[in-house]
Design a protein around this motif. Structure first.
Motif, PDB file in Angstrom:
ATOM      1  N   LEU A 192      -5.434  -3.045 -13.734  1.00  0.00           N
ATOM      2  CA  LEU A 192      -6.625  -2.320 -13.269  1.00  0.00           C
ATOM      3  C   LEU A 192      -6.622  -2.216 -11.746  1.00  0.00           C
ATOM      4  O   LEU A 192      -6.922  -1.151 -11.180  1.00  0.00           O
ATOM      5  CB  LEU A 192      -7.894  -3.033 -13.743  1.00  0.00           C
ATOM      6  CG  LEU A 192      -8.267  -2.894 -15.222  1.00  0.00           C
ATOM      7  CD1 LEU A 192      -9.443  -3.810 -15.552  1.00  0.00           C
ATOM      8  CD2 LEU A 192      -8.599  -1.451 -15.562  1.00  0.00           C
ATOM      9  N   ILE A 193      -6.296  -3.316 -11.088  1.00  0.00           N
ATOM     10  CA  ILE A 193      -6.255  -3.331  -9.627  1.00  0.00           C
ATOM     11  C   ILE A 193      -5.187  -2.372  -9.103  1.00  0.00           C
ATOM     12  O   ILE A 193      -5.426  -1.594  -8.173  1.00  0.00           O
ATOM     13  CB  ILE A 193      -5.971  -4.763  -9.111  1.00  0.00           C
ATOM     14  CG1 ILE A 193      -7.059  -5.728  -9.557  1.00  0.00           C
ATOM     15  CG2 ILE A 193      -5.835  -4.767  -7.596  1.00  0.00           C
ATOM     16  CD1 ILE A 193      -8.461  -5.319  -9.188  1.00  0.00           C
ATOM     17  N   LYS A 194      -4.028  -2.421  -9.713  1.00  0.00           N
ATOM     18  CA  LYS A 194      -2.930  -1.551  -9.284  1.00  0.00           C
ATOM     19  C   LYS A 194      -3.290  -0.081  -9.456  1.00  0.00           C
ATOM     20  O   LYS A 194      -3.041   0.749  -8.564  1.00  0.00           O
ATOM     21  CB  LYS A 194      -1.671  -1.883 -10.100  1.00  0.00           C
ATOM     22  CG  LYS A 194      -0.409  -1.181  -9.638  1.00  0.00           C
ATOM     23  CD  LYS A 194       0.109  -1.759  -8.338  1.00  0.00           C
ATOM     24  CE  LYS A 194       1.466  -1.187  -7.966  1.00  0.00           C
ATOM     25  NZ  LYS A 194       2.044  -1.831  -6.779  1.00  0.00           N
ATOM     26  N   LEU A 195      -3.871   0.251 -10.603  1.00  0.00           N
ATOM     27  CA  LEU A 195      -4.231   1.645 -10.875  1.00  0.00           C
ATOM     28  C   LEU A 195      -5.285   2.157  -9.897  1.00  0.00           C
ATOM     29  O   LEU A 195      -5.170   3.267  -9.365  1.00  0.00           O
ATOM     30  CB  LEU A 195      -4.741   1.784 -12.315  1.00  0.00           C
ATOM     31  CG  LEU A 195      -3.676   1.738 -13.417  1.00  0.00           C
ATOM     32  CD1 LEU A 195      -4.340   1.660 -14.786  1.00  0.00           C
ATOM     33  CD2 LEU A 195      -2.764   2.955 -13.344  1.00  0.00           C
ATOM     34  N   VAL A 196      -6.317   1.366  -9.658  1.00  0.00           N
ATOM     35  CA  VAL A 196      -7.372   1.790  -8.734  1.00  0.00           C
ATOM     36  C   VAL A 196      -6.834   1.944  -7.326  1.00  0.00           C
ATOM     37  O   VAL A 196      -7.175   2.903  -6.610  1.00  0.00           O
ATOM     38  CB  VAL A 196      -8.541   0.778  -8.764  1.00  0.00           C
ATOM     39  CG1 VAL A 196      -9.528   1.046  -7.632  1.00  0.00           C
ATOM     40  CG2 VAL A 196      -9.253   0.843 -10.104  1.00  0.00           C
ATOM     41  N   SER A 197      -5.970   1.024  -6.926  1.00  0.00           N
ATOM     42  CA  SER A 197      -5.362   1.116  -5.598  1.00  0.00           C
ATOM     43  C   SER A 197      -4.538   2.397  -5.443  1.00  0.00           C
ATOM     44  O   SER A 197      -4.601   3.073  -4.411  1.00  0.00           O
ATOM     45  CB  SER A 197      -4.484  -0.119  -5.344  1.00  0.00           C
ATOM     46  OG  SER A 197      -3.850  -0.021  -4.089  1.00  0.00           O
ATOM     47  N   LYS A 198      -3.777   2.736  -6.482  1.00  0.00           N
ATOM     48  CA  LYS A 198      -2.934   3.938  -6.439  1.00  0.00           C
ATOM     49  C   LYS A 198      -3.772   5.213  -6.514  1.00  0.00           C
ATOM     50  O   LYS A 198      -3.541   6.177  -5.782  1.00  0.00           O
ATOM     51  CB  LYS A 198      -1.934   3.909  -7.597  1.00  0.00           C
ATOM     52  CG  LYS A 198      -0.825   2.883  -7.461  1.00  0.00           C
ATOM     53  CD  LYS A 198       0.147   3.265  -6.359  1.00  0.00           C
ATOM     54  CE  LYS A 198       1.322   2.301  -6.307  1.00  0.00           C
ATOM     55  NZ  LYS A 198       2.254   2.626  -5.187  1.00  0.00           N
ATOM     56  N   ILE A 199      -4.740   5.233  -7.440  1.00  0.00           N
ATOM     57  CA  ILE A 199      -5.525   6.454  -7.665  1.00  0.00           C
ATOM     58  C   ILE A 199      -6.412   6.781  -6.462  1.00  0.00           C
ATOM     59  O   ILE A 199      -6.526   7.940  -6.052  1.00  0.00           O
ATOM     60  CB  ILE A 199      -6.385   6.309  -8.942  1.00  0.00           C
ATOM     61  CG1 ILE A 199      -5.466   6.282 -10.175  1.00  0.00           C
ATOM     62  CG2 ILE A 199      -7.384   7.460  -9.069  1.00  0.00           C
ATOM     63  CD1 ILE A 199      -6.177   5.897 -11.452  1.00  0.00           C
ATOM     64  N   LEU A 200      -7.042   5.749  -5.891  1.00  0.00           N
ATOM     65  CA  LEU A 200      -7.970   5.972  -4.774  1.00  0.00           C
ATOM     66  C   LEU A 200      -7.293   5.879  -3.404  1.00  0.00           C
ATOM     67  O   LEU A 200      -7.948   6.105  -2.379  1.00  0.00           O
ATOM     68  CB  LEU A 200      -9.117   4.953  -4.843  1.00  0.00           C
ATOM     69  CG  LEU A 200      -9.997   4.992  -6.096  1.00  0.00           C
ATOM     70  CD1 LEU A 200     -11.114   3.966  -5.989  1.00  0.00           C
ATOM     71  CD2 LEU A 200     -10.580   6.386  -6.309  1.00  0.00           C
ATOM     72  N   TYR A 201      -6.000   5.532  -3.396  1.00  0.00           N
ATOM     73  CA  TYR A 201      -5.253   5.398  -2.141  1.00  0.00           C
ATOM     74  C   TYR A 201      -5.942   4.421  -1.181  1.00  0.00           C
ATOM     75  O   TYR A 201      -6.175   4.715  -0.005  1.00  0.00           O
ATOM     76  CB  TYR A 201      -5.091   6.764  -1.452  1.00  0.00           C
ATOM     77  CG  TYR A 201      -4.266   7.742  -2.239  1.00  0.00           C
ATOM     78  CD1 TYR A 201      -2.867   7.692  -2.203  1.00  0.00           C
ATOM     79  CD2 TYR A 201      -4.875   8.705  -3.021  1.00  0.00           C
ATOM     80  CE1 TYR A 201      -2.103   8.590  -2.930  1.00  0.00           C
ATOM     81  CE2 TYR A 201      -4.123   9.607  -3.766  1.00  0.00           C
ATOM     82  CZ  TYR A 201      -2.743   9.542  -3.722  1.00  0.00           C
ATOM     83  OH  TYR A 201      -1.982  10.430  -4.453  1.00  0.00           O
ATOM     84  N   ILE A 202      -6.285   3.259  -1.711  1.00  0.00           N
ATOM     85  CA  ILE A 202      -6.932   2.236  -0.892  1.00  0.00           C
ATOM     86  C   ILE A 202      -6.092   0.965  -0.925  1.00  0.00           C
ATOM     87  O   ILE A 202      -5.334   0.729  -1.862  1.00  0.00           O
ATOM     88  CB  ILE A 202      -8.360   1.929  -1.394  1.00  0.00           C
ATOM     89  CG1 ILE A 202      -8.347   1.489  -2.860  1.00  0.00           C
ATOM     90  CG2 ILE A 202      -9.275   3.126  -1.198  1.00  0.00           C
ATOM     91  CD1 ILE A 202      -9.712   1.069  -3.386  1.00  0.00           C
TER      92      ILE A 202
END
Length: 393
Positions: free
Chosen positions: A68-78
């Motif tokens: 979940l953390i990896k996906l959110v980081s990639k999707i939101l570019y944060i």
């Protein structure tokens, strides 16, 4: 009714925003200064989204929070640090929503406030007994570990689903296949999040089913077996995680058995620490034993808590992780469930209380004061986590 519904929605949103802010603030600080959150973030950063199976087999056998953390980081570019705080805070808000929903099913008044209070309570804190607020006592609410957070909503849902199925079996109500399938999927997902739920719940449920079988002379044995089958996929996954965590890798040296080896390392007196953790539930149950001892949710939550705590009391990891307390996560989850069940009964007692019954008023007033002390200590712990430099748990 429409106006009342809008007012409750406003309260839910308000408490959700406050909870999100508290959780985000604590976790972002923990990530920056180094903690379980930071170490798990580093593990999550290793995920290659094209090779999840390889990551599962060789890096991390319970990876739900991490992906979940990896996906959110990639999707939101944060940066990962922000993804950790955002996702974890949202998970805690989701837990709040689940608790509120269940409390409404139990006809709990002011469920928005009660659900919020439940997520803040902590053990009673006596500085001259143990200067540590959490270590030694434990807490219904773990703030410093990400996998314990992400498994929590599954634990809540599965516990109350099992209760519903047990009630249906007792009342001879037909259980549809999709109910068993739904429970089995949720149990499996809980193990992907962290195996600590079924690690404590299976022996607790097993002991409780044995009691029920003896009580009803094995009349419902077949239905209980069907219920047990829902755990099979999760058990196979947990067995792999067990081997991967304790018997593979350089730091895995197996499991040791010794009575109170780990709990007594952190606590001056294990029994006093347990009293500080469970003072409100114990007091409630003792004062209302005739009223609640036959209630299925009370019985199951006590069996669950008892078996989960026994695991923590008996088992530890050999080697350098001996005092990491990794067999205590199951007990932490069961502690929250027991607190939730008892709090539901207490709030309903307050609702039904007759003001002309002095004994009842005095009893519930004392319980309310004790609950407020647990809340005060929990809020103080949160305050320390936010303000004290270097405090990790």
């Amino acid at each position: 009714m429409e106006l009342e519904g809008k007012k409750n929605l406003i309260y839910r949103l308000m408490f959700a925003v406050i909870l999100y802010t508290i959780t985000y603030t604590i976790i972002f600080k923990l990530v920056v200064q180094g903690s379980d959150y930071r170490s798990h973030m580093i593990i999550a950063d290793k995920i290659q989204l094209g090779s999840i199976v390889d990551y599962f087999l060789n890096e991390n056998p319970y990876f739900m929070w991490h992906i979940l953390i990896k996906l959110v980081s990639k999707i939101l570019y944060i940066p990962m640090e922000y993804a950790v705080a955002i996702v974890s805070a949202l998970i805690n808000v989701l837990i709040y929503c689940f608790i509120n929903k269940i409390m409404k099913i139990y006809y709990v008044e002011k469920s928005e406030l009660i659900s919020f209070i439940l997520l803040l309570v902590g053990p009673l804190y006596i500085p001259w007994y143990n200067e540590k607020i959490y270590l030694g006592q434990g807490t219904p609410n773990i703030w410093h570990n990400p996998t314990s957070l992400v498994v929590k909503p599954f634990a809540i849902c599965c516990f109350f689903m099992v209760l519903k199925l047990l009630a249906s079996i007792q009342q001879k109500i037909e259980i549809k296949r999709k109910q068993y399938i739904t429970l089995s999927i949720l149990i499996f997902l809980s193990v992907l999040a962290k195996p600590s739920f079924i690690q404590g719940f299976i022996p607790g449920l097993g002991g409780y089913l044995l009691i029920l079988c003896i009580k009803d002379k094995f009349r419902n044995f077949k239905q209980y077996i069907y219920l047990c089958f829902t755990f099979v996929p999760g058990v196979f996954l947990m067995m792999y995680q067990f081997i991967a965590s304790f018997y593979k890798g350089d730091s895995a040296e197996g499991i040791g058995i010794s009575w109170l080896e780990v709990p007594s390392y952190f606590s001056p007196n294990v029994w006093i620490s347990l009293l500080l953790l469970f003072f409100f539930p114990i007091l409630y149950l003792l004062w209302n034993i005739k009223k609640v001892y036959q209630k299925m949710d009370i019985q199951l939550s006590i069996c669950y808590q008892g078996m989960a705590w026994l695991e923590y009391a008996l088992l530890y990891e050999n080697g350098r992780r001996k005092y990491h307390g990794n067999f205590g996560w199951a007990s932490a989850l069961s502690t929250f469930i027991l607190w939730m069940v008892v709090l539901i009964y207490f709030v309903n007692d307050i609702k039904e209380m007759k003001m002309n019954d002095k004994r009842q008023v005095i009893k519930n007033s004392i319980l309310l004061v004790v609950l407020l002390f647990h809340l005060l200590c929990g809020c103080y712990y949160i305050f320390c986590l936010i303000t004290v430099e270097g405090m990790k748990f």
